[in-house]
Design an enzyme around this catalytic site. Structure first.
Site, PDB file in Angstrom:
ATOM      1  N   HIS A  41       0.847  -1.198   0.000  1.00 31.37           N
ATOM      2  CA  HIS A  41       0.000   0.000   0.000  1.00 31.37           C
ATOM      3  C   HIS A  41       0.879   1.244   0.000  1.00 31.37           C
ATOM      4  O   HIS A  41       1.725   1.412   0.867  1.00 31.37           O
ATOM      5  CB  HIS A  41      -0.923   0.013   1.218  1.00 31.37           C
ATOM      6  N   GLN A 219      -4.698  -7.419  -1.154  1.00 20.14           N
ATOM      7  CA  GLN A 219      -5.002  -8.145  -2.396  1.00 20.14           C
ATOM      8  C   GLN A 219      -6.422  -7.838  -2.887  1.00 20.14           C
ATOM      9  O   GLN A 219      -6.967  -6.816  -2.519  1.00 20.14           O
ATOM     10  CB  GLN A 219      -4.795  -9.659  -2.218  1.00 20.14           C
TER      11      GLN A 219
HETATM   12  P1  IMO Z   1      -2.097  -5.606  -3.055  1.00 25.05           P
HETATM   13  O1  IMO Z   1      -2.436  -5.576  -1.597  1.00 25.05           O
HETATM   14  C1  IMO Z   1      -1.681  -7.831  -6.755  1.00 25.05           C
HETATM   15  C2  IMO Z   1      -0.790 -12.136  -6.529  1.00 25.05           C
HETATM   16  C3  IMO Z   1       0.578 -12.572  -7.023  1.00 25.05           C
HETATM   17  C4  IMO Z   1       0.266 -13.982  -7.511  1.00 25.05           C
HETATM   18  C5  IMO Z   1      -0.774 -14.468  -6.503  1.00 25.05           C
HETATM   19  C6  IMO Z   1      -0.190 -15.329  -5.386  1.00 25.05           C
HETATM   20  O2  IMO Z   1      -0.957  -4.737  -3.460  1.00 25.05           O
HETATM   21  O3  IMO Z   1      -3.300  -5.412  -3.900  1.00 25.05           O
HETATM   22  P2  IMO Z   1       1.252 -14.745  -3.242  1.00 25.05           P
HETATM   23  O4  IMO Z   1       2.620 -14.130  -3.118  1.00 25.05           O
HETATM   24  O5  IMO Z   1       0.198 -13.980  -2.547  1.00 25.05           O
HETATM   25  O6  IMO Z   1       1.249 -16.206  -2.882  1.00 25.05           O
HETATM   26  O7  IMO Z   1       0.944 -14.694  -4.822  1.00 25.05           O
HETATM   27  O8  IMO Z   1      -1.360 -13.306  -5.948  1.00 25.05           O
HETATM   28  N1  IMO Z   1      -0.765 -11.073  -5.505  1.00 25.05           N
HETATM   29  C7  IMO Z   1      -1.083  -9.785  -5.731  1.00 25.05           C
HETATM   30  N2  IMO Z   1      -1.416  -9.148  -6.873  1.00 25.05           N
HETATM   31  N3  IMO Z   1      -1.674  -7.135  -5.606  1.00 25.05           N
HETATM   32  C8  IMO Z   1      -1.385  -7.757  -4.454  1.00 25.05           C
HETATM   33  O9  IMO Z   1      -1.499  -7.123  -3.266  1.00 25.05           O
HETATM   34  C9  IMO Z   1      -1.019  -9.128  -4.483  1.00 25.05           C
HETATM   35  N4  IMO Z   1      -0.651 -10.035  -3.554  1.00 25.05           N
HETATM   36  C10 IMO Z   1      -0.513 -11.212  -4.192  1.00 25.05           C
HETATM   37  O10 IMO Z   1       1.030 -11.747  -8.061  1.00 25.05           O
HETATM   38  O11 IMO Z   1      -0.374 -13.931  -8.771  1.00 25.05           O
END
Ligand code: IMO
Ligand code: MG
Length: 406
Positions: A41, A219
Site C-alpha cells: 500500500h 489483495q
Molecule cells: P495488493 O495488496 C496484486 C498475486 C501474485 C500472484 C498471486 C499469489 O498490493 O493489492 P502470493 O505471493 O500472494 O502467494 O501470490 O497473488 N498477488 C497480488 N497481486 N496485488 C497484491 O497485493 C497481491 N498479492 C498477491 O502476483 O499472482
C-alpha cells in the site's frame, strides 16, 4: 462513527492505499486481517511517500491503535525492516499503538525459500505466503505466541528438521544456510516481543464503545483462496469473510467499500478474460504506471470486467464503491466493458464512447466530460452499488466525492 472495511474488488492493486489513508486518519483502530508482505500500500502524506506491506496504515497518522490480526502471516525480519524504515520517516511504535496477534503465523526464511522453488507456475510475490499458510493449515506452523514464551528457537529448529524430512527438493547447502540464520532470527523475534499480545479484548472494547474502526483488506477478491481464480490465487481469504476469521470479532460494517479500478489489471499467472495484448493494453500500462509495488513486475492490463465485478459485489456485499484511476482512460477512442461471457468463456462486450479531455485531479463530477460520466454511470447501474468516490489522480485531493465517505 462506526466501522469500515476496504477490499479490493478485482485482482489487487485497485488503489486501496489512497482511500485507506483518507479513512485511517480518523480511525481509533486499524486492522489488517489477512495476507502478509505480499501486499503493497502506497500512502502519500504531504511530501512523504510511505510504503507499507505488513503494518496497518493507521501508524502513519499516529492517532490509531494498529492491529495485525490472527489471520495474517508475518515475517519477523520483514516486519522489523518495515518498522525501521517507517521510524526513519518519523513514525513511532509502542506496545500501545501497535499489536501483533499471538495467533498470527510467522513467515520464516524456509517459507520464502519454498515459495521460490515450489510456486513458480503461480507467479507469486515470493514472500513465503503460500508455504506459511500451508504450515498453518497443516498444523505445523509457528505462531507469534512463540515470541512470548521463549520457545521460538526450539520450535524453529524442530520445524527445520521436519521440513528437511518432508521436502527432498531442499538442498543440503540451503538447509545449512537456514540453520546458520537462526541466531539472528531469534534476536529479531525477541526484539518484537513487546508488540505481541491478544488483540481481541482491544477489539471487543472498541466495538462496545462504537469506536471508529477500519479493516484494511489486502489483495483483491479474485485472489481469494476460496472465491478467486484457483489455483492462481493467494493463500488467504481476501474477501469479507477473512475480516471475521482473521480478527476474531463480529462487526456490522457501516460501509463495505469495494475498490474498483476503472479498467482491470492482474500480476502473476491465471485467467483474465478481458486482457489486452495490443497497443491499448500498452497504453493502459503506461497511463496507469502499472508496475507492481511489491515486485516491480509489469502488470497485465485489460478492459473493465463488470460481469466479474458483479460476482465481487455478491461475495462482499459492497454498499459503497470507490472507482479509481479514471484519468488513465483519457484519449481512448472507444471503451469496451465486459457484461457477460460467451459459452467459450470469452467476454461479451458493450462498447462505450471514450473521451479526449484530461481529467487528472478533477474534483467536480459535472466538470467531467459527458462520456466519462456515461462510463461511470453505466458501471454503477450495472453493479447496482453507488459509486461514492471517483479517484482522478494519485494525490489525496484528486477525488470526486459523490456520496460522503463518513
Ligand atoms: P495488493 O495488496 C496484486 C498475486 C501474485 C500472484 C498471486 C499469489 O498490493 O493489492 P502470493 O505471493 O500472494 O502467494 O501470490 O497473488 N498477488 C497480488 N497481486 N496485488 C497484491 O497485493 C497481491 N498479492 C498477491 O502476483 O499472482
Ligand atoms: Mg500490489
Amino acid at each position: 462513527m462506526p466501522s469500515y472495511i476496504v477490499m479490493g474488488a478485482q485482482w489487487g492493486d485497485e488503489g486501496k492505499g489512497k482511500i485507506v489513508d483518507v479513512l485511517a486518519e480518523k480511525m481509533d483502530i486499524v486492522v489488517r486481517y489477512q495476507g502478509g508482505a505480499n501486499a503493497g500500500h502506497t500512502v502519500i502524506h504531504g511530501d512523504t511517500k510511505y510504503v507499507t506491506h505488513l503494518i496497518p496504515s493507521g501508524v502513519i497518522s499516529g492517532r490509531s491503535v494498529n492491529i495485525i490480526g490472527n489471520g495474517c502471516v508475518v515475517s519477523p525480519t520483514t516486519l522489523l525492516e518495515e518498522m525501521d524504515i517507517l521510524r526513519r520517516q518519523g513514525v513511532s511504535f509502542s506496545p500501545e499503538n501497535f499489536i501483533v496477534s499471538p495467533a498470527a503465523h510467522m513467515v520464516l526464511p524456509v517459507h520464502q525459500y519454498l515459495d521460490k522453488v515450489l510456486n513458480e507456475k503461480i507467479g507469486t510475490t515470493v514472500r513465503g505466503i503460500g508455504p506459511a499458510y500451508t504450515d498453518k493449515v497443516q498444523r505445523t506452523g509457528i505462531r507469534w505466541e512463540r515470541a512470548c514464551d521463549g520457545s521460538f528457537e526450539e520450535a524453529y529448529r524442530e520445524h527445520l528438521d521436519f521440513v528437511e524430512k518432508v521436502y527432498a527438493i531442499i538442498e543440503k547447502k540451503e538447509m545449512r544456510t537456514l540453520r546458520d540464520g537462526i541466531p539472528e532470527l531469534v534476536r529479531t523475534v525477541e526484539s518484537l516481543k513487546p508488540f505481541v499480545r491478544d488483540a481481541r479484548p482491544v477489539l471487543a472494547e472498541a466495538v462496545k464503545n462504537d469506536s471508529n474502526m477500519l479493516f484494511e483488506g489486502a489483495q483483491g477478491t479474485f485472489l481469494d483462496i476460496d472465491h478467486g481464480t484457483y489455483p492462481f490465487v493467494t493463500s488467504s481469504n481476501t474477501s469479507i469473510g477473512g475480516a471475521y476469521t482473521g480478527s476474531g470479532i463480529f462487526l456490522d460494517f457501516k460501509k463495505r467499500i469495494g475498490i474498483v479500478k476503472s479498467y482491470t489489471t492482474r500480476v502473476g499467472e491465471g485467467p483474465f478474460p478481458t486482457e489486452l495484448f495490443d497497443e491499448t493494453g500498452e497504453t493502459l500500462r503506461r497511463h496507469g504506471n502499472e508496475y507492481g509495488a511489491t515486485t516491480g513486475r509489469p502488470r497485465r492490463c485489460g478492459w473493465l470486467d463488470l460481469a466479474l465485478l458483479k460476482q465481487s459485489c455478491i461475495i462482499n456485499g459492497f454498499n459503497y464503491i470507490v472507482f479509481s484511476k479514471i484519468s488513465c482512460l483519457s484519449g481512448l477512442k472507444t471503451l469496451q466493458v465486459a457484461v457477460d461471457y460467451h459459452p467459450d468463456g470469452t467476454p461479451v462486450y458493450r462498447e462505450l464512447p471514450g473521451w479526449e479531455e484530461d481529467v487528472l485531479g478533477c474534483t467536480d463530477y459535472l466538470a467531467l466530460p459527458e462520456n466519462c460520466r456515461r462510463y461511470i454511470e453505466f458501471a454503477e447501474d450495472f453493479l447496482g452499488v453507488p459509486f461514492g468516490l471517483i479517484s482522478t489522480g494519485p494525490d489525496r485531493d484528486h477525488v470526486i466525492e459523490r456520496q460522503p465517505v463518513f
